[in-house]
Design a protein around this motif. Structure first.
Motif, mmCIF file in Angstrom:
data_model
loop_
_atom_site.group_PDB
_atom_site.id
_atom_site.type_symbol
_atom_site.label_atom_id
_atom_site.label_comp_id
_atom_site.label_asym_id
_atom_site.label_seq_id
_atom_site.Cartn_x
_atom_site.Cartn_y
_atom_site.Cartn_z
ATOM 1 N N GLY A 144 -40.101 -32.274 22.970
ATOM 2 C CA GLY A 144 -40.087 -32.303 21.820
ATOM 3 C C GLY A 144 -39.867 -30.791 22.149
ATOM 4 N N ASP A 145 -41.140 -30.018 21.935
ATOM 5 C CA ASP A 145 -41.836 -28.765 22.651
ATOM 6 C C ASP A 145 -40.945 -27.468 22.615
ATOM 7 O OD1 ASP A 145 -43.857 -29.974 23.302
ATOM 8 O OD2 ASP A 145 -44.858 -29.678 24.041
ATOM 9 N N LEU A 146 -40.817 -26.771 21.775
ATOM 10 C CA LEU A 146 -40.034 -25.401 21.234
ATOM 11 C C LEU A 146 -39.790 -24.709 22.764
ATOM 12 C CD1 LEU A 146 -37.820 -23.913 20.021
ATOM 13 C CD2 LEU A 146 -39.807 -23.252 18.550
ATOM 14 N N LEU A 147 -39.102 -24.119 23.167
ATOM 15 C CA LEU A 147 -38.994 -23.498 24.515
ATOM 16 C C LEU A 147 -38.862 -21.913 24.265
ATOM 17 C CD1 LEU A 147 -37.614 -25.528 27.399
ATOM 18 C CD2 LEU A 147 -40.037 -25.365 27.031
ATOM 19 N N PHE A 148 -37.538 -21.848 24.288
ATOM 20 C CA PHE A 148 -37.040 -20.267 23.340
ATOM 21 C C PHE A 148 -35.851 -20.735 22.043
ATOM 22 C CE2 PHE A 148 -34.536 -21.881 26.860
ATOM 23 C CZ PHE A 148 -33.374 -21.780 26.782
ATOM 24 N N GLN A 149 -35.585 -19.465 21.822
ATOM 25 C CA GLN A 149 -34.927 -19.283 20.310
ATOM 26 C C GLN A 149 -33.592 -18.112 21.277
ATOM 27 O OE1 GLN A 149 -37.972 -18.818 17.648
ATOM 28 N NE2 GLN A 149 -36.855 -20.144 16.738
ATOM 29 N N VAL A 150 -32.097 -18.462 20.499
ATOM 30 C CA VAL A 150 -31.013 -17.764 20.863
ATOM 31 C C VAL A 150 -30.841 -17.303 19.763
ATOM 32 C CG1 VAL A 150 -30.199 -18.919 23.343
ATOM 33 C CG2 VAL A 150 -29.221 -19.271 20.818
ATOM 34 N N ASP A 151 -29.738 -16.549 19.324
ATOM 35 C CA ASP A 151 -29.258 -15.207 18.113
ATOM 36 C C ASP A 151 -28.626 -16.308 17.104
ATOM 37 O OD1 ASP A 151 -28.917 -13.827 16.504
ATOM 38 O OD2 ASP A 151 -27.074 -12.536 17.424
ATOM 39 N N ASP A 152 -29.091 -16.581 16.748
ATOM 40 C CA ASP A 152 -28.960 -17.697 15.205
ATOM 41 C C ASP A 152 -27.950 -16.887 14.173
ATOM 42 O OD1 ASP A 152 -30.906 -16.733 14.024
ATOM 43 O OD2 ASP A 152 -31.383 -18.929 13.669
ATOM 44 N N ARG A 153 -27.931 -15.392 13.819
ATOM 45 C CA ARG A 153 -27.315 -14.973 13.003
ATOM 46 C C ARG A 153 -25.796 -15.790 12.853
ATOM 47 N NH1 ARG A 153 -27.377 -8.694 14.325
ATOM 48 N NH2 ARG A 153 -27.146 -10.005 16.545
ATOM 49 N N ALA A 154 -25.015 -15.835 13.173
ATOM 50 C CA ALA A 154 -23.604 -15.962 13.354
ATOM 51 C C ALA A 154 -23.698 -17.535 12.739
ATOM 52 C CB ALA A 154 -22.600 -16.066 13.977
ATOM 53 N N GLN A 155 -24.615 -19.033 12.781
ATOM 54 C CA GLN A 155 -24.445 -19.496 13.087
ATOM 55 C C GLN A 155 -25.548 -19.983 11.934
ATOM 56 O OE1 GLN A 155 -25.237 -18.777 16.223
ATOM 57 N NE2 GLN A 155 -24.572 -20.286 17.333
ATOM 58 N N ARG A 156 -25.959 -19.045 11.198
ATOM 59 C CA ARG A 156 -26.417 -19.452 9.719
ATOM 60 C C ARG A 156 -25.553 -18.669 8.883
ATOM 61 N NH1 ARG A 156 -31.702 -20.121 9.488
ATOM 62 N NH2 ARG A 156 -32.948 -19.602 10.489
ATOM 63 N N ALA A 157 -24.610 -18.074 8.346
ATOM 64 C CA ALA A 157 -24.054 -17.411 8.285
ATOM 65 C C ALA A 157 -22.658 -18.299 8.585
ATOM 66 C CB ALA A 157 -23.037 -16.586 9.161
ATOM 67 N N ALA A 158 -22.046 -19.191 9.061
ATOM 68 C CA ALA A 158 -21.508 -20.658 9.213
ATOM 69 C C ALA A 158 -22.020 -21.718 8.121
ATOM 70 C CB ALA A 158 -21.240 -20.509 10.541
ATOM 71 N N LEU A 159 -23.568 -21.869 7.694
ATOM 72 C CA LEU A 159 -24.230 -22.831 6.948
ATOM 73 C C LEU A 159 -24.061 -22.623 5.994
ATOM 74 C CD1 LEU A 159 -25.836 -25.390 7.270
ATOM 75 C CD2 LEU A 159 -28.164 -23.959 7.851
ATOM 76 N N GLU A 160 -24.446 -21.105 5.592
ATOM 77 C CA GLU A 160 -24.503 -20.700 4.540
ATOM 78 C C GLU A 160 -23.366 -20.807 3.721
ATOM 79 O OE1 GLU A 160 -25.318 -16.946 4.426
ATOM 80 O OE2 GLU A 160 -27.951 -16.846 4.405
#
Length: 227
Positions: A89-105
């Motif tokens: 469950g520990d967070l390891l790394f993150q990738v660019d989420d701009r496209a996903q955030r736009a799709a969510l909005e």
């Protein structure tokens, strides 16, 4: 080494047996015990080095798990360092989420539009029902006036022109009632069928967008050491 001591019990037991019998401790007399000891030592060493391999220059992991993101894009944040112990469950790394955030909005906006459409449809239904009631009341009045006009004609008091005018008004009022009832039926269809289907589609799109955004964060699904 502790491994040799742990596996030497067959030799020790054989030694005391020979001593109790007064026999000489020769290689021939000890052959079975030595063979058992050698087999046990080999198996123990194999077990230890198989599950816990070592090197004198560093730590060699026995099980390695490649961790990749299900979302494509450049890595924007690394939340662990080499050699760090992590738990599930520990967070390891993150990738660019701009496209996903736009799709969510966008999905949230579509969902909000459906909610607004449902509110509007409910108001439209109320207005249509009021229009039906008003049209029916007007129609009832015109029918009464028509009956009165016909009665006057039979008594040679009224005119045929007045009757024809009232008959035309009644026909127009009946068409108005039918139109108002059609608006009620349309609003009811929107509320009971069209908008629920659109809401389900919007909910599915919103859930898909939320899952896609969550996939930009990579978490450990088991405990281990980062290498």
């Amino acid at each position: 080494m502790i491994e040799l001591l742990l596996t030497s019990f067959p030799v020790i037991i054989r030694y005391f047996q020979l001593k109790r019998r007064g026999e000489a401790m020769t290689v021939w007399n000890m052959r079975t015990a030595v063979l058992i000891w050698a087999v046990l030592a080999f198996l123990l060493f194999l077990l230890i080095f198989y599950f816990h391999p070592k090197s004198y220059s560093g730590i060699v992991p026995f099980r390695t798990i490649s961790v990749v993101s299900q979302a494509s894009g450049p890595v924007t944040a690394i939340n662990v360092i080499n050699g760090q112990r992590v738990e599930a469950g520990d967070l390891l790394f993150q990738v660019d989420d701009r496209a996903q955030r736009a799709a969510l909005e966008q999905a949230e906006a579509e969902f909000a539009k459906i909610s607004a459409a449902e509110t509007k449809a409910a108001e439209t239904l109320k207005v249509a029902q009021a229009s039906v009631a008003e049209a029916e009341a007007s129609l009832d009045k015109l029918r009464v006036d028509l009956d009165n006009a016909l009665t006057l004609v039979t008594r040679n008091v009224g005119t045929r022109d007045a009757v024809r005018q009232l008959e035309s008004s009644v026909a127009i009022a009946e068409a108005g009632v039918a139109a108002a009832e059609a608006q009620v039926a349309l609003a009811q269809t929107d509320i009971s069928q069209t908008l629920p289907a659109q809401r389900r589609a919007a909910e599915a799109a919103l859930h898909s967008a939320q899952v896609a955004l969550a996939q930009t964060e990579v978490h450990a699904y088991t405990g281990g050491v980062v290498t």
